[in-house]
Design a protein around this motif. Structure first.
Motif, short mmCIF file in Angstrom:
data_model
loop_
_atom_site.label_atom_id
_atom_site.label_comp_id
_atom_site.label_asym_id
_atom_site.label_seq_id
_atom_site.Cartn_x
_atom_site.Cartn_y
_atom_site.Cartn_z
N LYS A 1 -5.44 10.52 3.43
CA LYS A 1 -4.08 10.29 2.99
C LYS A 1 -3.81 10.83 1.75
CE LYS A 1 -2.19 9.24 6.94
NZ LYS A 1 -0.88 9.88 7.66
N LEU A 2 -4.93 10.71 0.50
CA LEU A 2 -4.85 10.96 -0.60
C LEU A 2 -4.82 12.61 -0.72
CD1 LEU A 2 -5.06 10.93 -3.55
CD2 LEU A 2 -7.38 10.61 -3.42
N ASN A 3 -5.37 13.29 0.15
CA ASN A 3 -5.57 14.79 0.27
C ASN A 3 -3.91 15.14 0.45
OD1 ASN A 3 -8.15 15.72 -0.37
ND2 ASN A 3 -8.64 15.07 1.81
N LEU A 4 -3.40 14.60 1.41
CA LEU A 4 -2.02 15.04 1.73
C LEU A 4 -1.15 14.45 0.64
CD1 LEU A 4 -2.00 13.65 5.61
CD2 LEU A 4 -1.89 16.03 4.62
N GLU B 1 9.15 7.76 -6.88
CA GLU B 1 9.32 8.25 -5.66
C GLU B 1 8.33 8.02 -4.64
OE1 GLU B 1 10.14 12.47 -5.65
OE2 GLU B 1 10.01 12.65 -3.57
N ILE B 2 8.40 7.06 -3.75
CA ILE B 2 7.55 6.84 -2.91
C ILE B 2 7.07 7.84 -1.60
CG2 ILE B 2 6.93 5.19 -0.88
CD1 ILE B 2 9.00 3.25 -2.63
N LEU B 3 6.02 8.38 -1.75
CA LEU B 3 5.73 9.22 -0.84
C LEU B 3 5.21 8.93 0.49
CD1 LEU B 3 3.34 11.58 -3.28
CD2 LEU B 3 5.88 11.92 -2.77
N SER C 1 0.88 -1.22 0.16
CA SER C 1 0.03 0.08 0.08
C SER C 1 0.80 1.08 -0.02
CB SER C 1 -0.85 0.12 1.32
OG SER C 1 -1.68 -1.11 1.35
N GLN C 2 0.99 1.76 -1.02
CA GLN C 2 1.81 3.03 -1.08
C GLN C 2 1.50 4.08 -2.31
OE1 GLN C 2 5.52 1.04 -3.34
NE2 GLN C 2 5.44 1.00 -1.24
N ASP D 1 -1.80 12.25 10.95
CA ASP D 1 -0.61 13.06 11.07
C ASP D 1 -0.41 13.75 9.45
OD1 ASP D 1 0.37 11.11 9.30
OD2 ASP D 1 1.78 10.55 10.58
N ASN D 2 0.69 14.36 9.48
CA ASN D 2 0.78 14.99 8.06
C ASN D 2 1.70 14.09 7.02
OD1 ASN D 2 -0.53 17.45 8.25
ND2 ASN D 2 0.98 18.43 9.63
N SER D 3 2.05 13.09 7.58
CA SER D 3 2.57 11.97 6.70
C SER D 3 1.98 11.50 5.49
CB SER D 3 3.52 11.13 7.29
OG SER D 3 2.64 10.08 7.75
#
Ligand code: KG4
Ligand code: ZN
Length: 342
Positions: free
Chosen positions: A253-256, A155-157, A143-144, A206-208
């Protein structure tokens, strides 16, 4: 640049044995044997069983695909196989076949990363999708959020810190006494339940762009314990609420991830969902809406290209062939092979 020619590609990383013969991006033959029924009674993939089934089925599939495509082995310009990540003994079977053909016929061998094959898969059926794009790869093992920049450049975010989404679906399905693989089973019974009955938390607020799913599974376990007496009746609501919980977590997490992608200077507003879990229509619909709120367009491959298949391996191999990027015959199989190390 090399003109693309005829590729024979083999997928055997997990519980699907597949062979594809592709000529200039046209599928001449795709043969697939799904081992799911054999693993079902064990509620998960049994590695030893997987490799022996690959061994049993691969050769007949290769023969069928050669017959269907009216090709001989001499007509094949390069042989490709998934070389990782996956179950090592399973990977080895497809790889040995491809390397043997390549070695004896003096043709190139191309080792393909299974995750890269998933990441590129939306382009197989939609020529409008252009790199770079933002992709959420959700499968049984991964899941990435990834920026797909170019072939071989990723690049893995963010990634899961524990279970993969598909793994979470499978484990929750097992808790609810549903068949393996759990994803489609949960999606089916969720349609009959009330998704608002139980509210699932955002696991990693969190923000990650990292994700976490093991707490969500524990949340289900606690609900099951609480409703032990009437589980058969409540399980539809649990499945629906769980599916909504997963989609809320992924949307958060998609928004981030979109913010991060834009902040890195990428402008192409294309979001792709790939991997086996992308077969889930509910999740895709929810994520599509979140992406649209950020003015991003969402693409998902058709279902037969979301779950493991040989076409995506042949497609990735064709891209490598065009760049004349071939692998040595001693190219290793890797059980782990992150996308940012290609
Ligand atoms: O990509 P894939 O075929 O194999 C791996 O590389 O892992 O993904 C398999 C995973 C399984 O965990 C399965 O439960 C999940 O994809 N899956 C789904 C659905 N169809 C397959 N998950 C949720 N909803 C579905 N409809
Ligand atoms: Zn896969």
């Amino acid at each position: 640049m090399t003109t693309s020619k005829t590729i024979l590609a083999i997928e055997s990383s997990c519980d699907e044995t597949a062979v594809c013969i592709m000529k200039n991006y046209q599928v001449l033959s795709h043969q697939i044997y799904s081992q799911i029924k054999e693993h079902q009674k064990f509620h998960g993939v049994v590695p030893q069983l997987a490799s022996s089934l690959h061994m049993q089925h691969l050769r007949p599939l290769i023969e069928k695909s050669l017959i269907e495509s009216s090709c001989t082995l001499q007509d094949i310009d390069a042989f490709a196989a998934t070389t990782g990540p996956g179950l090592i003994n399973s990977l080895m079977i497809g790889t040995i076949y491809a390397k043997m053909f390549a070695g004896f016929l003096n043709k190139p061998f191309i080792g393909i990363n299974h995750l890269e094959a998933h990441v590129l898969s939306p382009m197989i059926s939609n020529s409008e999708i252009q790199l770079p794009y933002l992709i959420l790869l959700i499968s049984g093992g991964h899941s990435q959020f990834v920026i797909a920049k170019d072939i071989g450049k990723y690049e893995i975010l963010g990634t899961t810190r524990d279970d993969a989404v598909g793994e979470c679906f499978d484990k929750v399905a097992k808790l609810l006494n549903l068949d393996y693989p759990g994803g489609p089973e949960i999606e089916k019974i969720a349609k009959l339940g009330d998704e608002n009955r139980f509210e699932f938390p955002i696991a990693l607020k969190d923000n990650s762009c990292d994700m976490s799913f093991s707490g969500i599974k524990t949340f289900v376990l606690n609900l099951i314990k609480k409703h032990e007496q009437n589980l058969e009746e409540v399980k539809f609501d649990i499945a629906a609420s769980f599916q909504k919980g997963i989609s809320d977590n992924l949307s958060y997490k998609l928004n981030l991830a979109i913010k991060k992608y834009l902040s890195l200077g990428y402008k192409n507003p294309q979001f792709v969902i790939a991997g086996g879990v992308a077969a889930n229509k509910y999740l895709v619909e929810k994520l599509k809406n979140t992406a649209l709120q950020n003015n991003f367009f969402t693409h998902t491959p058709p279902i037969h290209l979301c779950t493991d298949n040989g076409i995506m391996v042949a497609f990735a191999a064709t891209k490598y062939y065009e760049k004349a990027k071939f692998s040595d015959l001693n190219f290793p199989n890797k059980s782990k092979w992150p996308l940012d190390t290609l």
